[in-house]
Design an enzyme around this catalytic site. Structure first.
Site, PDB file in Angstrom:
ATOM      1  N   GLY A  73      -1.058  14.050   6.994  1.00  0.00           N
ATOM      2  CA  GLY A  73      -0.742  12.775   7.627  1.00  0.00           C
ATOM      3  C   GLY A  73       0.308  11.983   6.892  1.00  0.00           C
ATOM      4  O   GLY A  73       1.112  11.279   7.511  1.00  0.00           O
ATOM      5  N   THR A  74       0.321  12.079   5.569  1.00  0.00           N
ATOM      6  CA  THR A  74       1.339  11.365   4.794  1.00  0.00           C
ATOM      7  C   THR A  74       2.732  11.839   5.182  1.00  0.00           C
ATOM      8  O   THR A  74       3.650  11.032   5.360  1.00  0.00           O
ATOM      9  CB  THR A  74       1.095  11.567   3.293  1.00  0.00           C
ATOM     10  OG1 THR A  74      -0.157  10.962   2.941  1.00  0.00           O
ATOM     11  CG2 THR A  74       2.204  10.937   2.465  1.00  0.00           C
ATOM     12  N   ASN A 152      -9.034   3.521   8.528  1.00  0.00           N
ATOM     13  CA  ASN A 152      -9.806   4.532   7.827  1.00  0.00           C
ATOM     14  C   ASN A 152     -11.050   3.976   7.144  1.00  0.00           C
ATOM     15  O   ASN A 152     -12.031   4.689   6.959  1.00  0.00           O
ATOM     16  CB  ASN A 152      -8.930   5.252   6.790  1.00  0.00           C
ATOM     17  CG  ASN A 152      -8.186   4.285   5.891  1.00  0.00           C
ATOM     18  OD1 ASN A 152      -7.417   3.449   6.364  1.00  0.00           O
ATOM     19  ND2 ASN A 152      -8.400   4.386   4.594  1.00  0.00           N
ATOM     20  N   CYS A 324     -11.107   1.313  -8.676  1.00  0.00           N
ATOM     21  CA  CYS A 324     -11.504   1.024 -10.051  1.00  0.00           C
ATOM     22  C   CYS A 324     -10.349   1.365 -10.967  1.00  0.00           C
ATOM     23  O   CYS A 324      -9.874   2.497 -10.985  1.00  0.00           O
ATOM     24  CB  CYS A 324     -12.743   1.841 -10.426  1.00  0.00           C
ATOM     25  SG  CYS A 324     -13.435   1.411 -12.032  1.00  0.00           S
TER      26      CYS A 324
END
Length: 379
Positions: A73-74, A152, A324
């Site tokens: 998809g990228t 998403n 994170c």
């Protein structure tokens, strides 16, 4: 660590369909030819690629020659955005949204660095853009509107058809990243009215490493990669035949089952929501209550972080939208863009169901998550 936790992370990736595996194996063994070769091995491979292209096209209601195979998809999003901008150098403006996937936001940021202009549409408290704001952003030098069909993280569906209709009336192209919606909902390029559309195989039972870009006939787009003339000159590189075959079969399965499976999974998703809500006071839904994918439930657990909750629930494999960095957790930009305070957004968990999800899974997952929340909330 549970050896086989309940898998509720289908928006990250879906397991391969058995039909897909069976169809791929011959092209990993005996049918090894290069589709560009003229001999029998090459012709066999080319025939398989052509058949897969036709299957993808049928699922989308497109013509086969409007489908181009890519790696993921990228790549499809980059080809759509950068390819259109390269083909329309006189138009320097793009319209997109603040909650897009990085595969869209990063090409748009690159456009800004190159001196172009980008309008970043906000979303409302339910994660949707306002059509009026999208229309107001259109200019005479707007080359492209690029909006994801389904988010998403939250599963929220954007009003693509309404925006596309207004964009087309003004001569502006529209691309939609449909990575999350194809195979989970009926998706028609004519129904949406789009000029370009991204398909990602591993979100609905095909392997990772294969996708497709729909390009409406006559849409100006230039290749991003330079090389030989594969994919009719738009995407050079020897085709990943086995995975393309798998994508075609996944599309064939989706064509037969998408409506019934969507209804089944929607029922399970709603049951999961009701069971969690009954056990977790203050639980909140992230996103639109109706206009979202049938398989996606993104919820905020009060008083705990989503990552801590999932760590405390090894029986469930799911994800958060938080990131994170250097040991510090930050809230999802998708959730905070909807006006949720960062401290509350940290409690968000994405539970995405799929073909392998059963009703006993939903019961067990709800019990495990609620029990973990109670333990954490008590401190």
């Amino acid at each position: 660590m549970h050896e086989h936790p309940i898998y509720l992370d289908h928006n990250a990736t879906a397991p391969l369909l058995p039909e897909v595996v069976d169809a791929m194996v011959p092209y990993l063994r005996e049918h090894f030819g290069n589709p560009s070769s003229a001999h029998v091995y090459g012709r066999q491979a080319k025939a398989a690629v052509d058949q897969a292209r036709a299957r993808v096209a049928v699922l989308l209601g497109a013509a086969a020659e409007e489908l181009f195979f890519v790696a993921h998809g990228t790549e499809a999003n980059n080809l759509a955005i950068r390819g259109v901008l390269a083909a329309l150098p006189e138009k320097r403006h793009v319209v997109t949204c603040v909650t897009e996937h990085p595969a869209t936001t990063e090409p748009c940021r690159q456009r800004e660095k190159q001196g172009g202009q980008v309008t970043w549409l906000p979303v409302d408290g339910e994660g949707r853009i306002r059509v009026s704001e999208a229309v107001a952003a259109l200019r005479s030098d707007t080359a492209l509107v690029t909006l994801m069909h389904a988010n998403n993280e939250t599963g929220v569906l954007q009003p693509i058809a309404e925006v596309a209709r207004e964009a087309r009336a003004r001569g502006v192209l529209l691309h939609t990243d449909a990575a999350q919606s194809v195979g989970k909902l009926p998706v028609s390029v004519e129904g949406l009215g789009v000029d370009l559309l991204t398909v990602v195989g591993h979100k609905f039972g095909a392997p990772k490493g294969v996708g497709a870009l729909y390009v409406r006939k006559g849409t100006p787009v230039r290749p991003v990669l330079l090389g030989a003339g594969h994919e009719r000159g738009l995407r050079p590189g020897t085709e990943n035949v086995a995975s393309i075959v798998g994508l075609g079969v996944a599309c064939e399965v989706a064509l037969r089952t998408v409506e019934t499976e969507a209804a089944r999974v929607r029922g399970l998703r709603d049951e999961l929501w009701e069971r969690l809500r009954a056990r977790v006071p203050g639980l909140a839904l992230n996103g639109h209550p109706v206009e979202r994918l049938p398989n996606t439930l993104n919820v905020r657990f009060p008083g705990v972080s989503g990552s801590a909750l999932l760590t405390a629930t090894p029986e469930v494999a799911a994800s958060t939208g938080s990131a994170c960095h250097a040991g510090e957790e930050s809230a999802s930009s998708i959730i905070t863009a909807m006006g949720v305070e960062p401290s509350a957004a940290l409690g968000s968990v994405r539970l995405s169901l799929g073909r392998m999800t059963t009703q006993p899974d939903v019961v067990a997952a709800a019990e495990a998550l609620a029990a973990a929340w109670k333990r954490l909330a008590r401190g």
